[in-house]
Design a protein around this motif. Structure first.
Motif, short mmCIF file in Angstrom:
data_model
loop_
_atom_site.label_atom_id
_atom_site.label_comp_id
_atom_site.label_asym_id
_atom_site.label_seq_id
_atom_site.Cartn_x
_atom_site.Cartn_y
_atom_site.Cartn_z
N ASN A 66 -3.22 6.41 -1.00
CA ASN A 66 -4.14 6.01 0.07
C ASN A 66 -5.10 7.12 0.46
O ASN A 66 -6.24 6.85 0.85
CB ASN A 66 -3.33 5.56 1.29
CG ASN A 66 -2.44 4.37 1.00
OD1 ASN A 66 -2.89 3.39 0.42
ND2 ASN A 66 -1.18 4.44 1.39
N THR A 113 0.82 -1.21 0.00
CA THR A 113 0.00 0.00 0.00
C THR A 113 0.85 1.26 0.00
O THR A 113 0.31 2.36 -0.22
CB THR A 113 -0.93 0.00 1.22
OG1 THR A 113 -0.16 -0.16 2.41
CG2 THR A 113 -1.94 -1.13 1.13
N ASN A 114 2.15 1.14 0.24
CA ASN A 114 3.01 2.33 0.15
C ASN A 114 3.13 2.83 -1.29
O ASN A 114 3.54 3.96 -1.52
CB ASN A 114 4.41 2.01 0.69
CG ASN A 114 4.39 1.72 2.17
OD1 ASN A 114 3.56 2.26 2.90
ND2 ASN A 114 5.30 0.88 2.63
N SER A 115 2.77 2.01 -2.26
CA SER A 115 2.81 2.41 -3.67
C SER A 115 1.47 2.96 -4.15
O SER A 115 1.32 3.23 -5.34
CB SER A 115 3.22 1.22 -4.55
OG SER A 115 4.47 0.70 -4.15
#
Length: 367
Positions: free
Chosen positions: A86, A81-83
């Protein structure tokens, strides 16, 4: 009669064939039950709005929709999810048929393209689908090469071992051990793998913590992995325990945590005992401060006049036998007692005045 019968049989045969084809066409064209995600358009500019639709999902499932970079439908979201963008993600709940449709803003992800729209379940059984998306004006870079250091997969259903004790019933942190059997499907051994264990409650995202397992799993071999964890104090409700390795979720296990009824019982007893104790302490203080009955009598006697408090001296018992046989003599009069008696507004038996008669001459004989 025979031509009509042959024609009727031919029409019935054609009708049966058509019905059979109609029944087979949906089966041949249907999917295999896996969730599907479709985009209204394959390419969109930054800041635009894109409608994302899906079918085949679990009815009533809560889904998270994210625009992620450095990803592809074949490799998934490499950086996790860091890519993904969000902050611009959207949540949607599927209908009774497992379908949804939701507009999503096309936000620039923190990583370069190839980009996808990542749709994943938040609660319940884990499922994720990536739909390829081209973002106009966003940088594009090749995907990073992944070295095959061994691929672990779960071979059996995870098991939560452990039980709650008396302290857990009074709010202590509940703890369990997640036991799962993993196998190495890669071509290289895996030594001391680091798993990520996460617990989630309700619609909240899991809180991941690293758990290292000591040992080596050679290619084609399997091993039993035990990962211990605990929740916060007083935790209760429906939780979900997940474990992942190399940014891939391996297994998910639900866990229903009971309510710590001992804490509730403690507060109920506290609400009953404290008022009773305060009442008893207050009554003890009142009894300590309030004078007793004897104290009342001494205070009332001290307030009486001296003449009322004075008493006549006691007389000896006249019925007591005398040693010398003489009649008992009256005690000598006390001058203080007489004075005190004379001052009283009434008279006692001994101090009552004698009746006075008029002075008449005494004569002898008859008048």
């Amino acid at each position: 009669m025979r031509p009509r019968t042959s024609r009727t049989r031919a029409m019935a045969l054609v009708t049966a064939v058509l019905l059979l084809c109609a029944a087979l066409v949906p089966v041949a064209g249907a999917d295999d039950g896996k969730p599907v995600v479709t985009l209204a358009q394959k390419e969109a500019a930054k800041g635009a709005e894109l409608t994302v639709s899906g079918t085949g999902w679990r009815p009533g499932a809560l889904l998270m929709l994210l625009v992620c970079g450095q990803s592809s439908p074949g490799t998934g979201v490499i950086g996790g999810t860091n890519s993904c963008a969000n902050a611009d993600g959207r949540a949607v709940t599927t209908d009774a048929k497992g379908a949804f449709s939701k507009p999503v803003p096309v936000a620039a992800p923190p990583k370069p393209c190839p980009c996808v729209v990542h749709v994943a379940t938040v609660t319940g059984e884990q499922a994720a689908v990536d739909a390829e998306l081209t973002i106009t004006g966003h940088p594009v870079a090749s995907l990073p090469t992944q070295t095959d250091g061994g691929r672990l997969a779960v071979l059996t259903t995870p098991d939560l071992r452990g039980s709650d004790g008396l302290l857990t019933w009074f709010g202590a942190p509940p703890s369990r051990t997640l036991v799962l059997t993993v196998g190495n499907l890669g071509s290289a051994p895996v030594k001391d793998p680091v798993f990520q264990l996460g617990t989630s409650h309700g619609v909240f995202a899991p809180q991941w913590e690293d758990r290292q397992w000591k040992g080596t799993i050679n290619p084609g071999q399997k091993a039993e992995v035990k990962l211990g964890f605990e929740l916060s104090a007083g935790a209760h409700g429906d939780y979900q325990v997940s474990v992942k390795y190399a940014q891939k979720v391996l297994a998910t296990q639900p866990w229903g945590v009971g309510r710590p009824w001992g804490v509730t019982l403690f507060w109920i007893l506290l609400c009953l005992v404290v008022p009773a104790a305060v009442f008893r302490i207050g009554m003890a203080v009142v009894d300590k401060v309030r004078p007793s009955g004897a104290g009342h009598a001494r205070r009332d006697r001290a307030l009486l006049p001296v003449r009322i408090r004075s008493k006549r001296p006691a007389r000896p018992d006249e019925s007591a036998p005398q040693l010398n046989g003489t009649a008992p003599q009256p005690p000598a009069a006390d001058p203080r007692s007489a004075t005190a008696t004379a001052r009283l507004p009434w008279f006692t038996q001994d101090s009552a005045p004698t009746e006075k008669r008029p002075n008449t001459p005494t004569t002898k004989g008859n008048p």
